[in-house]
Design an enzyme around this catalytic site. Sequence first.
Site, PDB file in Angstrom:
ATOM      1  CG  HIS A  22      -1.969   1.023   1.272  1.00 31.14           C
ATOM      2  ND1 HIS A  22      -2.950   0.962   0.686  1.00 31.14           N
ATOM      3  CD2 HIS A  22      -1.897   2.280   1.785  1.00 31.14           C
ATOM      4  CE1 HIS A  22      -3.642   2.114   0.922  1.00 31.14           C
ATOM      5  NE2 HIS A  22      -3.067   2.720   1.611  1.00 31.14           N
ATOM      6  CG  HIS A  70     -11.040   3.032   2.766  1.00 30.65           C
ATOM      7  ND1 HIS A  70     -11.661   3.511   3.758  1.00 30.65           N
ATOM      8  CD2 HIS A  70      -9.893   2.965   3.112  1.00 30.65           C
ATOM      9  CE1 HIS A  70     -11.054   3.732   4.752  1.00 30.65           C
ATOM     10  NE2 HIS A  70      -9.590   3.405   4.498  1.00 30.65           N
TER      11      HIS A  70
END
Lengths: 80, 80, 735, 222
Positions: free
Chosen positions: C45, C91
Site C-alpha cells: 500500500h 477503501h
Amino acid sequence: MKARVFVTLKNGVLDPQGKAIGHALNGLGFGSVGEVRAGKVIDLELAETDEAKARENVKAMCEKLLANTVIEKYEIELKA
Amino acid sequence: MKARVFVTLKNGVLDPQGKAIGHALNGLGFGSVGEVRAGKVIDLELAETDEAKARENVKAMCEKLLANTVIEKYEIELKA
Amino acid sequence: MAVITPQIVKEHGLSEEEYGRIKQLLNREPNLVELGIFSVMWSEHCSYKSTRAHLRKLPTKAPWVLQGPGENAGVIDIGDGDAAIFKMESHNHPSFIEPYQGAATGVGGIMRDVFTMGARPIAMMNALRFGEPSHHKTRHLVSGVVSGIGGYGNCMGIPTVGGEVNFHKSYNGNILVNAMCVGLAKANNIFLSAAKGAGNPVVYVGSKTGRDGIHGATMASAEFDDASEEKRPTVQVGDPFTEKLLLEACLELMATDAIIAIQDMGAAGLTSSSAEMGDKGGSGIELDLDKVPQREANMTAYEMMLSESQERMLAVLKPGREAEAEAIFKKWELDFAVIGITTDTKRLVVKHKGAVVADMPITALSDEAPIYERPFEHRAPVAGTPKFDPSKKVTDSLVKLLGTPDMASRRWIWEQYDYTVMADTVQCPGGDAAVVRVHDTNKGLAITTDVSPRYCRANPFEGGKQAVAEAWRNITAVGAKPLAVTDNLNFGNPQKPEIMGEIVGCIEGIAEACRALDFPVISGNCSLYNETNGEGILPTPAIGGVGLMADVHRMATVAFKREGDAILVIGETRGHLGQSIYLREIEGKEEGGAPPVNLAEEKKNGDFVRKLIADGRVDTVHDISDGGLIVAIAEMAMAGKIGAEIGVAGTTPDAIPFFFGEDQARYVIAAPAELAIRIDDEAKDAGIFVAMIGKSGGDSLIIAREGEVRLSVLRKAHEEWLPAYMSGEEVPASN
Amino acid sequence: MKSAVIVFPASNCDRDAQNALKQLTGKDPHMVWHGETDLPDVDLVVLPGGFSYGDYLRCGAMASQSNIVRAVKAHAERGGAVLGICNGFQVLTEMHLLPGALMRNADLKFVCRPVTMTVEETQSAFSRKYQSGQTVSFPVAHGDGNYFADDETLKRLEGENRVVFRYVEGDNPNGSANDIAGILNEKRNVLGLMPHPERVVDPLLGGTDGVAMFQGLIESLG
Ligand SMILES: Nc1ncnc2c1ncn2[C@@H]1O[C@H](COP(=O)(O)OP(=O)(O)O)[C@@H](O)[C@H]1O
Ligand SMILES: [Mg+2]
C-alpha cells in the site's frame, strides 16, 4: 414479553456523537460532565413468553441485525 | 457517578426507524416480534457525587439539550 | 520489549528476505516499534513495491501539469491563476468489513489528500464494484457503502456528482470502493509535503489518536480469507463533523504563510506522514509521542505510530509561528500540539516516556524499500467473434438490457448524495460527465470515472486503453477538453504471474492511451491483493478524468431537447459484439475479444465533437459505451422525455451487432435538421465516419422494420431495477 | 435589504445563501459566526443549511444553543425576518421559534432531488411574489425533513394559513405531515422550509424558482 436492547460502541471505538454531545454540554455550563458515549436503545414487543427462549431469540436478532458487531456491543434486558 | 439517559419517542409519535427494524426482523424470520421502537441512550460520566444533585443536573441537561420534548421523553438512571 | 521472532515478522507481512534487509539497513535487529514502522512503510500500500517499476511507464507531464504523481494529489493549471487538484483512492477492504464506515472514511481520506495541498474540495466521485446481486452480502454492502459515502460527503457539504457501479461475481468477496476528490486552489498557493530545513516545529492537528485501524495498511496489502473477518478491530469510524472543521481550519492557516509542509495522516498515520515529509524534505524528524493528543489511556509507542485514527494532519511550520497556528485550530475547537522538530540527521527518531523507541534512517523506509520486478505472464488475449441468435428482437432486448444490474439507472444511489450543494453543479449525475463550475467564473470542470473490467480481463492492454479512452470521451461529450487523469488500479494478487500480467498489460494500455490523447496521469493509487479464497477480481483499473470547459453555457447533455432533431452517429459502427453487455445479458456469454481502441480515430472524432459543442452549435451529445448505439439513443430519449425514430437497419442479421455492438470512438449527437446536414458534410470532409440515422420526436422509440417501444416502458425497466432490488430487504440505515 | 447569514460549525450551505443574497440584493451579507453574541444591524437573518455540529444527537439541537441564537430570537421578536433553510429550519424548531419537529425521513434515507411544491400562502414577505397555488420546484437535500407536529398544532398551522409550501401530492420526499415543506411563525416573520430556494436562483443550476422569495423579501424589507 418485552425486551430492551442497548447497542453501544465498543470501548475504544471513536464515538463522534458522544464527543460532540459532551462538548456541547460543557459549553452549556455543565462542567461536571466527563466522557459521553451515545448509543441506541431498541424496545421490542415479543410474542414469546419463555424468558430463556426470548433471550436466545433477541440475542440472535442482535447478532444478525440490531448491532453491528464489528464496532458495537449490545446488552439485553427482558421484562415480562 | 455515572448517568444513563434514555431518550425515546413519545407515544403517538411515528417511529419510522422502529418500524423498519421491526419489518426487517420479521423479514429475517423473527416472527414473534411485534412493535419495535428505537431511541437513544446516552451514557455520561459525572464529577458530581451527590445523587440528588446529579439527578437534578442530568434532568436539566435533558430539558436543555438531550431530548426534544416536543417529540421525545426521557428517563434517567444513575449509578454510583 | 518483545524479541522479534520469525512469527512476529510474518504477522507483519514481511518476508524473511525483507527482514534480512531491514537488519542490514539498521545494522542491528529492529525493535517492535521499528518493525511495525518498516512493515507499514514497506507494505504494498505504501511502497508500491510490485507496481512501481511499471508505473514509471505512465506519461505524467504536459505543459498544464503543475504537480504529477508523488504528492498527496496531482495538480493542473486551469488558467487565470486557478489550479485543479485531484486524486482517487480505494477503501476496498475496510468497506467489505464495515461498509458504512469503510466507505465514509475512504471519502474522508481522499478529501484530506486534496485539501492538504491547499485546495477546497468541490466535487466527489465514486467508482463502485459489488458482487452479483443474488449474493447474500451484496444488498447490505450496496446499502452501507452508499449511505457511508453520502453520510460523509453530505456532511462535508461537498457535492458527490457522479461515479460508476458494476455488479459481477468476481467481487462477491471483495468489493471495490474507489473515491475521487477534485479541489480548487490558486496555482501560486499549493502546499507540498517536503519538510525542508532543520529546527522547525512539527505540529499535529485534528482529532485525537486512538487505537483505530492499527495494521490497516498491512491489511490492505494482504489477501483476504474467511478468517480475516476476525481482524475486525481495524475498522475506523469517520467523523465528518471534525473533518469539516479541519478543512476550514487548514484553509485558514494556509491563507497565512506559516506552513513549510503539510500532509494528511492516511494509511499508517503518523509513521508514513512523518517519514514521507522527512524523505521529501531531505531532513530528519524527531517525534515526542508524549505530546501526541491521545483518546485512550496507556497507548504504546507502537500503537501510536501505527494508528489510523481519522481526521488528523501533520504540518511543519516556520519557527515562531506556532501560536498563530494554534489560535486558528483552537477557534475551530480542534486539537493542536507541537509533537516534534525537524533535524538534519535524515533519521526518524521517536521518543516515548523519555526513551528513544525508534531510530532509523528515513531512506531505509522510502528509497530502500523493496521494489519487485515480479514475474508476469501475458495471457493470450481472448479473441474471436462470438455467435448470437439473430432472430432476437432488438426492442425486446433493449428493454431487457436497460433493466439489468449494470445498465439500470443509478438514481437510487445518487439521490442519496447531495449533488447540488455549493451551487456550482451545472451537470448533475445522469450525464456522461459531471460538470462543476469554477466558482465565480464561467469555467467548468468536467469529471468522470470509467473502466470496463470485462474488457480488461479479456485483453488487459486494450482494456487499459479503453478505460482512458472512455473517460476522455465522456469529458469530450459534455464539451470539455480532457486535461489529466488519476487512476485507481485494483487487481488481484501480484505474486501470481497471470495477475501481474494483467497489471502490466493494463498499465501499458493506459500509458499508450494517455500518451496518444495527451491526457497525462497526475496521481493515483494501487490496490492489490483483491482476492477471496484465491479468486481474483476482474482487473479494474479505474480512471478518473478531469477536463476543462471554457464556458459552462456551452455545454452538451445527453437529453434530447427538441422534437425533429436529426440524429447523427459520429464514428464507425462495425458491430463488435465481443465482451459486450448484449452478449452477457441476452446470450449469457462472457466471450469474445475486447473492442479494439483506435486512438487516432478516438482523437479525431472527439476533437470534432468537442468543437461542435464549444462553438455553440450542438447541445445534445452522448458517447456510445456499454450496451451500444441503441442503448445510447434510448438514454437520450429517456433523459429528454422525447422519443426517436430510427430509420436504418431493422431486422437483418446485422441489426444486433449494429445496435448493440460496443465499437469505440463513437458519439450520438442530435441537432436541427439543417445544421445536421452541414455537420454531416463537415465530418465527411474531415474524414470522419458519420451516419444520419433518424430523428427525435414522439414518445416512443421506433426502429424501422423492427417495431416500437414506448418511452414509459423503457423508463420503467431502467428506473425500477435498483430500487426494487434494494427494497428486497430493508436494512435500517446506520445512525 | 441588509442581511446576515449565521455560520455554525459544519454549516455548509452558508456560501450558497451568501451567493444568492449577493446576487439578488447586490450587497454582501454579513457572515456571522455562531459564537458571536450580537447581530449586525440587518433586516433578514438566514440560518443556512448544512450539518451543524455534524447533525449529532438531533439535527439543529446543538446549534439552537449557540450564543448567537439569543440574538436571532430577539431579532425575530422585534419583528425582524428570519429564514431557516433545511438545517436552518431544524434549528428554528429546536429554538421553538417554529412549532413541531423534523424527524428522520420516512424511508430513512438521505434524499437529494428537485421536488415540486405548491405555494399555499402568499401573505408573507417570503412568498408575496409568488402566485397563490403556483407550483414551484426547489431541490431538497436532507436526511431529516419529516415534519411532525401534534394534531392540534397542525390544525392551527392550517387554520392560520401558516403552511407556505406544500409538496405536491405524490412528491413528498420525506413523509412530512400534511405534505408540509415550509411554515411560518404566528407573526409571519419567520419561515422555515426544507427545500433550498437559494440553490435555484440561476437558470444554469436547474431553475430560478427561488428568486421570487428573495425578491419578496427585498420588496418588503427595503
Ligand atoms: N456511484 C455513483 N454515484 C453517483 N452517480 C453515479 C454512480 N454510478 C453511476 N452514476 C451516474 O450514472 C450515470 C451513468 O453512469 P455510467 O453508465 O457509468 O456512465 P458512462 O457510461 O457515461 O460512463 C453517470 O452520470 C454517472 O455519473
Ligand atoms: Mg458516457
